[in-house]
Design a protein around this motif. Structure first.
Motif, PDB file in Angstrom:
ATOM      1  N   SER A 152     -13.317  28.663 -27.682  1.00  0.00           N
ATOM      2  CA  SER A 152     -14.234  29.715 -28.122  1.00  0.00           C
ATOM      3  C   SER A 152     -14.536  29.522 -29.608  1.00  0.00           C
ATOM      4  O   SER A 152     -13.626  29.284 -30.411  1.00  0.00           O
ATOM      5  CB  SER A 152     -13.582  31.087 -27.870  1.00  0.00           C
ATOM      6  N   GLY A 153     -15.829  29.596 -29.951  1.00  0.00           N
ATOM      7  CA  GLY A 153     -16.220  29.396 -31.343  1.00  0.00           C
ATOM      8  C   GLY A 153     -16.454  27.938 -31.703  1.00  0.00           C
ATOM      9  O   GLY A 153     -16.813  27.628 -32.835  1.00  0.00           O
ATOM     10  N   HIS A 154     -16.230  27.045 -30.730  1.00  0.00           N
ATOM     11  CA  HIS A 154     -16.390  25.619 -31.024  1.00  0.00           C
ATOM     12  C   HIS A 154     -17.639  25.049 -30.338  1.00  0.00           C
ATOM     13  O   HIS A 154     -18.248  25.685 -29.483  1.00  0.00           O
ATOM     14  CB  HIS A 154     -15.139  24.860 -30.590  1.00  0.00           C
ATOM     15  N   ASP A 155     -17.960  23.820 -30.762  1.00  0.00           N
ATOM     16  CA  ASP A 155     -19.140  23.130 -30.254  1.00  0.00           C
ATOM     17  C   ASP A 155     -18.699  22.115 -29.198  1.00  0.00           C
ATOM     18  O   ASP A 155     -17.939  21.197 -29.505  1.00  0.00           O
ATOM     19  CB  ASP A 155     -19.832  22.425 -31.424  1.00  0.00           C
ATOM     20  N   ILE A 156     -19.153  22.310 -27.976  1.00  0.00           N
ATOM     21  CA  ILE A 156     -18.754  21.441 -26.870  1.00  0.00           C
ATOM     22  C   ILE A 156     -19.958  20.613 -26.425  1.00  0.00           C
ATOM     23  O   ILE A 156     -21.078  21.125 -26.304  1.00  0.00           O
ATOM     24  CB  ILE A 156     -18.228  22.282 -25.673  1.00  0.00           C
ATOM     25  N   ARG A 157     -19.699  19.333 -26.199  1.00  0.00           N
ATOM     26  CA  ARG A 157     -20.771  18.475 -25.682  1.00  0.00           C
ATOM     27  C   ARG A 157     -20.272  17.788 -24.426  1.00  0.00           C
ATOM     28  O   ARG A 157     -19.193  17.198 -24.411  1.00  0.00           O
ATOM     29  CB  ARG A 157     -21.158  17.450 -26.735  1.00  0.00           C
TER      30      ARG A 157
END
Lengths: 295, 177
Positions: free
Chosen positions: B67-72
């Motif tokens: 949560s709050g992070h950038d996922i690719r």
């Protein structure tokens, strides 16, 4: 499908907040950092915490700092950071040696040194490294910081002196002049735990003799933190192949490996012997090459 | 509890139990099944995604921790109908057979090339050493990543792979489409 049992989750925004959450939720709460030891145990229901306190946002705990005669490393420092740090490798090449063999690159992107030490797995590499480097650990609790030597951190397998209301915050390695170190490990494949591993740190005296030495072994049931008889045999002597062989022989005698799917007792003893010779040889070679480069 | 993260550039917010793993959040909650789910024990690397640009095994990250992070994920690799050079490389050099490990392999390759645009074969093998492929023996995966390193802007040729008569196994290209 492996799913952990239900638990509550809170994310700490400071060390004090984390301590407060631990105090609030009691001994069934656990700190989670990289999660690469705790989550697999939770999936297998070997660990069933009621609360997870996530400390990944505590960037204060993620640092590598030279401070006089100590290198201070924050407990949240990731394996990849330790592996890539030239400061760490410059003082303690044993750390890079060990980190190259810990799990795999993706796990190293998440796993932390504090988590590795607090997991207290007998086959864990950084615990041996910390024994060899005579690390000190800073543990913070409701009453402030306390410092314990590495040999007092582990009470036994999977058990530490870090109390349920405390957090390991920092690992400190003493920087010593004319010293070098090495670690080597036999594993069946990338990502496996050690079949056996050995680490050593060597300090040279002005007369070319080995003034001080520590030798540690991983996953072979060494009684105590370091191979004391092997160390005693090496200390004060001029480095030689015969000396490494004697140290290897004593280390192999003093460990207590258990046969498992990774190898027989005899094989592991053989590794303890051979790997101890190799790390002593390597640490001395590194010292010699540094001395030559410096002269 | 509320889980908010950026997935392939889009902000997403969903309700979920704390024990939901990122791999299941991506696959079952968001429907992004390009992220594969394999061993469940952080050994095989099939579930690899990029978290803030860094490859991680999504079976060993809680969705709330992301949560709050950038996922690719692999769904975010191509842009505007143009494949990432890494994806093109896997087509050109036949970097896959069954395709099960491919999304994770390609994401690790992307992260590696972003950091080290011209890696040696040894560096590539080290980078993918936490991921298992049971088809290719890794040689073609290494070649695929080297292709991408040599073609950082991709290549217009691969948009029409069927037009290349020398291509030994054109069906491989169809599998990856």
């Amino acid at each position: 499908m492996q799913i952990p049992a239900a638990f509550e989750y809170a994310r700490a925004d400071s060390i004090d907040h984390a301590l407060q959450l631990l105090a609030e939720h009691g001994p069934e709460s656990r700190v989670i950092a990289g999660g690469h030891s705790l989550l697999p145990m939770m999936k297998l229901r070997l660990a069933n915490p009621e609360w997870l306190i996530d400390i990944n946002d505590l960037t204060d705990l993620e640092h590598i700092t030279e401070d006089g005669d100590w290198l201070r490393v924050g407990a949240l420092t990731r394996h990849v950071t330790l592996l890539e740090s030239d400061i760490v490798a410059g003082h303690f090449p044993i750390v890079r040696d060990a980190e190259k063999t810990i799990a795999d690159p993706l796990v190293r992107n998440r796993g932390t040194i504090g988590g590795s030490l607090c997991q207290a797995d007998p086959a864990e590499d950084l615990s041996t490294v910390c024994h060899v480097l005579r690390a000190e650990l800073v543990i913070r609790g409701p009453n402030g910081d306390r410092t314990v030597p590495m040999k007092e951190l582990h009470r036994g397998p999977y058990e530490t002196t870090v109390e349920p209301n405390e957090i390991l915050t920092e690992i400190r390695w003493p920087i010593r002049a004319r010293s070098s170190s090495a670690y080597t490990k036999v594993e069946r494949r990338v990502g496996d735990w050690a079949t056996a591993a050995s680490g050593a740190s060597v300090t040279m005296g002005s007369g070319g003799q080995i003034e001080d030495v520590t030798i540690g072994l991983t996953a072979v049931g060494l009684d105590g933190s370091t191979a004391t008889r092997a160390q005693d045999a090496v200390r004060g002597q001029q480095p030689s192949e015969e000396l490494y062989a004697e140290a290897g022989r004593l280390a192999a005698e003093d460990c207590n490996p258990v046969e498992d799917q990774r190898g027989t007792e005899a094989y592991k003893r053989h590794l303890a012997d051979e790997l101890t010779r190799r790390v002593l040889r390597k640490a001395v070679e590194r010292l010699m090459s540094t001395a030559e480069a410096g002269s | 509890m509320q889980i908010t993260m950026t997935v392939n550039g889009d902000a997403v917010t969903r309700e979920g139990e704390p024990r939901v793993l990122l791999v299941h959040f991506l696959r079952d909650v968001l429907g992004l099944t390009g992220t594969h789910w394999g061993c469940d024990t952080s050994n095989c690397g099939l579930c690899t995604v990029l978290m803030d640009g860094v490859p991680v095994k999504s079976c060993t990250v809680l969705a709330v921790m992301a949560s709050g992070h950038d996922i690719r994920t692999v769904e975010g690799m191509a842009s505007g109908g143009t494949l990432d050079p890494v994806q093109q490389g896997f087509m050109e050099e036949h970097g896959l057979q069954c395709g099960f490990c491919t999304p994770g392999m390609m994401l690790t390759a992307r992260a590696l090339l972003d950091k080290d645009p011209h890696p040696t074969d040894e560096v590539i093998r080290e980078a993918i050493s936490g991921q298992i492929c049971r088809c290719t023996g890794y040689a073609t995966i290494v070649r695929s990543i080297q292709w991408a390193a040599a073609h950082p802007a991709g290549s217009s040729q691969v948009e029409t792979p069927a037009a290349e008569p020398e291509t030994a196994e054109p069906e491989t290209a169809e599998v990856s489409a």
